[in-house]
Design an enzyme around this catalytic site. Structure first.
Site, PDB file in Angstrom:
ATOM      1  N   ASP A  17     -23.488 -14.028 -20.101  1.00  0.00           N
ATOM      2  CA  ASP A  17     -22.939 -15.420 -19.398  1.00  0.00           C
ATOM      3  C   ASP A  17     -23.814 -16.344 -20.236  1.00  0.00           C
ATOM      4  OD1 ASP A  17     -21.805 -17.374 -17.906  1.00  0.00           O
ATOM      5  OD2 ASP A  17     -22.551 -16.736 -16.113  1.00  0.00           O
ATOM      6  N   GLU A 112     -17.990 -16.066 -20.662  1.00  0.00           N
ATOM      7  CA  GLU A 112     -18.448 -15.015 -19.619  1.00  0.00           C
ATOM      8  C   GLU A 112     -17.630 -13.683 -19.780  1.00  0.00           C
ATOM      9  OE1 GLU A 112     -18.867 -14.224 -14.816  1.00  0.00           O
ATOM     10  OE2 GLU A 112     -18.099 -16.261 -15.692  1.00  0.00           O
TER      11      GLU A 112
END
EC number: 2.7.7.7
Length: 429
Positions: A17, A112
């Site tokens: 992320d 992500e």
């Protein structure tokens, strides 16, 4: 953290992320703003925050917050307009790095992704070494920072990456999952919204450990069959979902929030036309056709009205999507109130080579099927021109009014979900 092979029974999953992705992409062009309160947000009266630097988050600014609210919390922050083309390019570069590690990459948003590195360990070393290598490569190649969670399943990996922010790496071996989960507030658990959290709080269940102590039948009675079963599983760290390499969208949509509530039908239809072309471009880019169209209308009282219809033929052009959406809007009858938001969605997607049933008839003034290939070719040419010259390169004449600006929103992305709580660089429970 030691590099010794941790205790993973079956799989090793990484959740990568990017930290404050939209802000940090902007800071690559504005390095003098590093360390300051920076907020990426639109400037309209109903704009929302796309992302905020950790300095701004410390004042309570968060993604999806109205910009006006952010300005009241952080009046001295620097507010930057989004530049979405740059976000897509940096996202592409990051995903290329991840796919150089393993083919098993599931991109879930612009910033992500999950990786299954179970089979990559023999070639690249243990999961900690792999995660460190990914973080180093992303930083050296893009100048951006990624946080990574390492675990035996997607849920725990996601929770670990969130807990490691900013600029962190957190490993959770299988044998220490409960130690990791038990102290977490129930609001931090996947799938627990405000209503569920309030219900659990009323029952005295405030942490993951509290919920784990409750029986399955009790949770089902209190939350319902599906929600109770789900929560019973996740507080035990059970998640069997595989990494899905290619996620096939079941629908595609776009929405527009008006600067001011409106009952101007010409303005509303102009937005519907804009949204129809936005969605059709995504359809063509994916190589698919839509066999259903839906619209959403939200009025000034936040009441939402929806309509949908199946199409006889798969469509790919903004013209066809617009005609179907316009008819759905007409079917609603007189608008019940001034409109705050309108959305267009295409559904029942199939592959673009599925073919099209030919017709002898033009229809009632809508796009005739016999001329659909010509319109598809024309709009595909528009795609090429827009790709080269930007959103203002070419658009339908009805949109050249000055009232509707070309849309820049990245596909399927409205904001960031990074957790603002700072933690140390690398840790294990």
């Amino acid at each position: 953290m030691a590099d010794a092979e941790p205790d993973f029974r079956d799989r090793v999953i990484l959740h990568v992320d990017m930290d404050a992705f939209f802000v940090n992409v902007e800071l690559l062009q504005r390095p003098e703003l590093r360390g300051r309160q920076v907020v990426v947000a639109g400037s309209g009266p109903r704009s929302v925050v796309l992302s905020a630097s950790y300095e701004a988050r410390a004042l309570g600014v968060g993604s999806a917050m109205p910009t006006a609210r952010a300005r009241s919390l952080a009046p001295h922050a620097v507010y930057l307009e989004p530049s979405h083309g740059g976000y897509r390019e940096y996202s592409r570069r990051v995903m290329e790095i991840l796919r150089s590690v393993t083919d098993l990459v599931e991109q879930v948003s612009v910033d992500e992704a999950f990786l299954d590195v179970t089979g990559a360990r023999r070639r690249l070393g243990g999961p900690v070494a792999i995660a460190r290598g990914i973080r180093r490569e992303i930083l050296e190649s893009t100048g951006l920072v990624a946080s990574i969670g390492v675990a035996g399943n997607k849920f725990i990996a996601k929770m670990a990456s969130t807990g490691s922010k900013p600029d962190g790496l957190w490993l959770v071996p299988d044998r220490r999952i409960l130690e990791f989960l038990d102290p977490l507030p129930v609001r931090r658990l996947w799938g627990v919204g405000e209503k569920t959290a309030a219900s659990l709080d009323d029952a005295g269940l405030r942490t993951s450990a509290d919920v784990r102590g409750a029986g399955l039948e009790y949770l089902r009675r209190r939350l319902g069959q599906a929600a109770g079963t789900h929560l019973h599983q996740i507080v035990r760290g059970i998640d069997d979902r595989p990494v899905v390499v290619e996620r096939l969208e079941k629908s595609m949509g776009a929405e527009h929030t008006f600067s001011y509530d409106t009952d101007d039908l010409r303005e509303i239809l102009a937005v519907v036309l804009q949204l129809s072309h936005d969605v059709a471009r995504r359809l063509r880019r994916s190589g698919r056709r839509a066999r259903g169209v839906a619209i959403k209308v939200r009025d000034r009282d936040f009441t939402t009205h929806t309509r949908s219809r199946a199409l006889d033929q798969g469509v790919t052009t903004g013209r066809e999507v617009y005609e179907a959406a316009r008819r759905l809007l007409e079917d609603m009858g007189p608008l019940p109130s001034r409109v705050r938001l309108i959305g267009v969605r295409v559904e029942r997607l199939d592959e673009g080579d599925a073919g099209r049933q030919l017709s002898l008839w033009d229809g009632d003034g809508a796009a005739g099927l016999h001329d659909a290939p010509e319109w598809d070719g024309a709009e595909s040419a528009m795609d090429v021109i827009r790709e080269k010259f930007g959103p203002q390169g070419l658009q339908p004449a009805r949109l050249v009014t000055g009232k509707i600006s070309p849309r820049y929103a990245p596909d399927g992305r409205s904001g960031s979900r990074e957790d603002p709580s700072p933690v140390s660089d690398e840790k294990t429970p």
